[in-house]
Structures are given as C-alpha cells and as structure tokens.
Design an enzyme around this catalytic site. Structure first.
Site: not given
Ligand code: COA
Length: 339
Positions: A264, A115, A294
């Site tokens: 994020h 990520c 996500n």
C-alpha cells in the site's frame, strides 16, 4: 473435493487526468515541497474531475483489466468494488459499475476496509472461488479520496490522491504451485479514532443521539479525513512488519523467496521499513507513492498495474501484497504470478 486454484488473468489501472503537484499545495496550505517529499515521498497526485464519480474511475480500470484478460463483461460472474468513497450511501458502487459496463444478473457488492480494501477483497474472492462459487470475478479498488479530504488541513490533504485499479480473477484446476497462495487479515477497532471520517448524516458522538440530526443538503459533504499521523505511522510500521512475517510463516516461504513486494502506498518511509524487515532492496518494491500519493484501496492494484506495465512481472515470481488502514485493518496476500 480438491479446491480450485485462483489466478490473476487481467490487470488495469486508471488515474484521472488532473495532476496536483506539491507546488500547488504550497499555495493552499502552510507546507513546502521539501517537507512533503522528505516526510512522505509524494511529489504529485491525481484528482478526480468535477463530473466524474468513483464508479467512473472504476469503469475505466475495469475495461482495461477485461481487455487485458481478453474477455468481456458477459464472461464475469461476480463483481466486487472496494471503496471508501462510494458514489452513494446505497446502492453499492459495484452495482453502478455493473450497469455502466453493461453487465447483467451477476452479483455485485462493495466492501469497506479503507486502504486495506483490496487486500481484504482479494482474500474474500479467493475463498469464494476456491470453494467453486465463481469462475471469473472482477475485483476493483476505486477511490476519490479528494472528495473527503479537508483541504485546509496540511497534516492530511497532502497525502491523498484519486484513482482505480482492477484485476480479473479466474478459477483453474487445483494447483498449489501457481496463482493465489493465501492471505492473512487483521483488524483492531480500538484504534478507530486515530484515523477516521465521520458520517455526514450520523451523530458523531453518543450524546448527539439526543439532538436533532440535520438532514439538510447543507450538512452533507462535511465529512473529512481526521488523522493522528505520527501515531498511525508508528502502529503501521509495527503491524506491517508482523503481518508480512506471519504470512510468510503461514505458507512456509522465506523472505529471500519473495521476488516483488507490492505495498500500500501511504508513505515511502513506511514502505522502506517493511522492505527492510523483509531484507528486500527497493528495486524489488513496486513504488507509485511519488506519483499517486495515497489512493486508499486503489493503491495496491494501481501499484500492481504499474509493475505489470513496466514489464518487471514474470511468470513464476512470488509476489507479496500488503496494506494498513483505518480501523485499524491490515493484511497481506501471497501469490505466485501465473499470467
Ligand atoms: N507541511 C509542513 N509541516 C507539517 C505538515 C505539512 N504538510 N503536516 C504536518 N506538519 C508539521 C506538524 O504540524 C508538526 O509540527 P510541530 O512539530 O510544530 O507540531 C511537524 O510537522 C511534525 O508532525 P508529525 O505529524 O509528527 O510528522 P510526521 O513525521 O509523523 O509526518 C505524516 C506526518 C502524516 C507524513 C506521517 O505521520 C504519516 O505518514 N503517517 C501515517 C499516515 C498514513 O499512513 N495514513 C494512512 C494509513 S492508510
């Protein structure tokens, strides 16, 4: 020799058509829209089509970023893709993207920081461009997390989505006021078992080295995201709190100087904790987690794209990007918007 400045001159984002709502997930695993909304802030996510690959998402985002920059693929001198879900083990997805865009000759490679891929990638590209290696770089975060999620695990499958975000970076005259300012990156591999996906063709434990590895096609596609969610959550809040402070201290800016936070998008509660740490109201935070879930390393450039498209980005604004990822690997980038 004074160092070049580095500017974002084009932004693009792409989400696959299919939207999966929390209501659909209620039919698949033992969960509720209310639980997912309260614990994560996620309402829906996009899912890649059966005939699409990660590179296809990347290509769509890249085309928009190139058009936004007013240039073509022939004007690019390096291409980097950040991905956790490459089309192939090798070659790099970046080479697939290069070919699909009709690019030739320039270097193309992937990096993997899950990520945090885009935050890591931006730092790496910035360093190379400042040193004069490249004039224009295409940097793409592209992910098909739905392909590596265990759709029977309610603790993880509700979290992820697919998509791609891209930026075109251009080197300019030395300028300490505008463009990318700098980055801070960290990793601590001792946490690697808290969030991982094992390799379908590698033995998963040292003991297995003595066993015959199954290379049949049947053994492929079994790798899935495994996560100890609450432990990841705790460390993420902690490390993100310290990395945003660190990057501000390093480049001598106050938290009150930050105009926009582009975090994020893993969980609204993690984002709120970081905003609180920076004493920022949520109206100055780019938020896509509700609609995208996500999307791993695509999440930061997709959130940047969303913010850009909403017309809320203005020349001269100070922007802070941050991400936390498996590894753990985390980091932050600071930039003065110059487009
Ligand atoms: N629906 C309903 N209940 C669920 C559920 C779901 N989808 N997923 C887990 N639960 C249950 C658990 O089984 C547990 O039940 P129990 O108390 O009976 O054992 C309970 O909810 C609490 O689980 P826990 O994992 O402690 O919840 P949480 O508040 O930590 O929220 C996450 C779970 C995954 C949303 C949260 O931990 C998180 O976001 N972690 C970080 C994830 C992340 O950022 N990952 C990527 C980093 S890049």
């Amino acid at each position: 020799m004074s160092m070049a400045s580095v500017h974002i001159v084009g932004v693009g984002g792409y989400l696959p058509e299919r939207v999966m709502t929390n209501a659909e997930l209620e039919q698949m695993v033992d969960t509720t829209d209310q639980w997912i909304t309260e614990r994560t802030g996620i309402k829906e996510r996009h899912i890649i089509a059966e005939d699409q690959m990660t590179s296809d998402l990347a290509v769509e985002a890249a085309k928009l970023a190139l058009a936004d920059a007013g240039i073509g693929i022939d004007d690019i001198d390096a291409l980097m893709v950040t991905t956790t879900t490459p089309d192939l083990i090798f070659p790099a997805t970046a080479t697939v993207v290069q070919a699909k865009l009709g690019g030739k000759d320039f270097p193309a490679w992937d990096i993997q920081a899950v990520c945090s891929g885009f935050v890591y990638g931006l730092a790496q590209v910035e360093g190379m461009m400042r040193a004069g290696m490249y004039k224009r770089v295409l940097l793409i975060g592209a992910e098909a997390m739905s392909r590596i999620v265990d759709w029977t695990d309610r603790g993880t499958c509700i979290l992820f989505g697919d998509g791609a975000g891209a930026v075109v970076l251009e080197a300019g005259e030395p300028d300490v006021e505008n463009g990318l300012i700098g980055s801070v990156l960290h990793a601590d591999g001792s946490y690697r078992d808290l969030l991982k996906a094992e390799h379908p063709h590698q033995p998963s434990s040292p003991e297995m080295h003595h066993q015959t590895v199954d290379f049949s096609l049947d053994s492929a596609g079994t790798a899935a995201v495994e996560m100890k969610g609450n432990e990841v959550f705790r460390v993420a809040v902690n490390k993100l709190g310290s990395v945003v402070t660190e990057v501000l201290d390093k480049y001598e800016v106050n938290d009150s100087d930050i105009d926009m936070l582009v975090p994020h998008q893993a969980n609204i509660r993690i984002i709120q904790a970081t905003a609180r740490k920076l004493k920022m109201d949520m109206d100055r935070v780019a938020l896509t987690v509700e609609k995208h879930g996500n999307t791993s390393s695509a999440s930061v450039p997709l959130a940047l794209h969303d913010l850009y498209q909403s017309g809320r980005l203005e020349k001269g604004q100070l922007i802070l990007l941050e991400a936390f990822a498996g590894g753990f690997a985390w980091g932050a980038n600071l930039l003065r918007w110059s487009k």
